[in-house]
Design a protein around this motif. Sequence first.
Motif, short mmCIF file in Angstrom:
data_model
loop_
_atom_site.label_atom_id
_atom_site.label_comp_id
_atom_site.label_asym_id
_atom_site.label_seq_id
_atom_site.Cartn_x
_atom_site.Cartn_y
_atom_site.Cartn_z
N LEU A 234 38.38 36.18 35.25
CA LEU A 234 37.18 36.51 35.81
C LEU A 234 37.35 38.22 34.75
CD1 LEU A 234 37.28 36.63 39.26
CD2 LEU A 234 35.31 36.97 38.24
N LYS A 235 38.39 38.72 34.25
CA LYS A 235 38.67 39.54 34.30
C LYS A 235 38.38 39.51 32.33
CE LYS A 235 42.51 42.77 32.35
NZ LYS A 235 44.42 42.35 32.73
N TYR A 239 35.91 42.22 34.67
CA TYR A 239 36.24 42.34 35.86
C TYR A 239 37.18 42.68 36.03
CZ TYR A 239 32.00 39.68 37.65
OH TYR A 239 30.78 39.78 37.80
N THR A 241 40.44 43.19 37.82
CA THR A 241 40.93 42.07 38.85
C THR A 241 42.15 42.97 39.69
OG1 THR A 241 42.12 40.96 37.44
CG2 THR A 241 40.85 39.99 37.86
N GLN A 292 34.32 42.18 41.59
CA GLN A 292 34.59 43.04 40.93
C GLN A 292 34.36 43.96 41.22
OE1 GLN A 292 31.30 41.99 41.23
NE2 GLN A 292 29.48 42.75 41.28
N ASP A 293 34.86 44.33 42.65
CA ASP A 293 35.17 45.20 43.19
C ASP A 293 36.29 45.19 44.25
OD1 ASP A 293 32.79 46.52 42.77
OD2 ASP A 293 32.40 46.21 44.27
#
Length: 402
Positions: A234-235, A239, A241, A292-293
Amino acid sequence: MIENIKRMQKVKNIREIDIKDKRILIRVDFNVPLDSELNINDDTRIREAIPTINYCIDNGAKSIILVSHLGRPKQRCEEFSLKTILKRLERLLLKDIVFVDNLDNAQIILNTLVDGSIILLENIRFYEGEEKNDDNLSQKLANLCDIFINDAFGTSHRKHSSTYGIAKYAKQKVAGLLLKKEIDSFAIALTNPLRPLLLIVGGSKVSSKLTLLNAILDIVDKIIIGGAMSNTFLKAVGYDTKASFVEDDLLEEAKHILRSAKEKNVKIYLPVDVVSTDNVKDSKEIKITPAQDIPNGFMVVDIGPATVKLFNEVIRECETIIWNGPLGVYENQKFSRGTFSISHAIANTYAYSVIGGGDTADAVDKAGDKDNMSFTSTGGGAGLELLEGIVLPAFEVLDKKE
């Protein structure tokens, strides 16, 4: 990878040799989880060894010696003694078993027993030479038998005296029924699978699955990535994290895997929403947010409900599924929903499903889905190395078919 799996399938197994009136040494895997009172929490590995032991009994073996390890002892101690599992083994076999606490006494005791007797040797890791593949220990073990049978898939990736070194001196060395079942089950999933073929991979670290991900891109059609290792991916796609565990030194490698997958037309699915908390052990707040939040100071501990729905749709589309690694901190009931939901989804398909050992098998068992999976492996690290395309050392040294 496929050629190496086929090579491992070519080892001889116990059904292909004559064992009547022979002294048999079986390397079993009785490394079972125990609670603080030394009660067995899960006897699956003991049960999985029973068919091979019974085969030897039913086919007239002169004697049967069972060799296993338990835990990672630094010295002899009650906590890791195989006396703990003796009564359970006797109940499962419906036979009395002679316990031998010292290898040097094994041959003497063996000579005094009636034909058909079964001996359980004390934890082989009580001997310093076991993990060093000591030549002297290997020879001592081989001297106790005419035939060595390896039925311990969970340790088949280790070059230890009781799994590897003994084969140098044993007259005959073959696979047991469990070892054969393990390699054949992986072969069904990988060498000529029904498609689409899906790999679900989780756990904490990308580093532990890096070789696997690179090796399997040429075989699978889809990959689901979850667990803490998905944080790194994800990073890698941009994003934040927050406080989640990330292997920053592997971000470029994660990007490389994502690019390679795209080039090979392999679809990779990452979490679209996550469950996060301020503290894994003592949670004061738990939130579900888009991936992402993630809130400041929070760490990801499970996949979210939208991700569960997405992953379930992918699972329903696939005909062969391999799962290695939980998708969250499933040991904590608060964070087990994602992993258990994935387990239920796999169990409810008609796909051929192979469940990796260790935590994945434990999660499936806790979810109540164990009996609805096609095959659950008894080996964690061994299964992982097999999926990486490695010829496991224990298979290297066994007799081969003509």
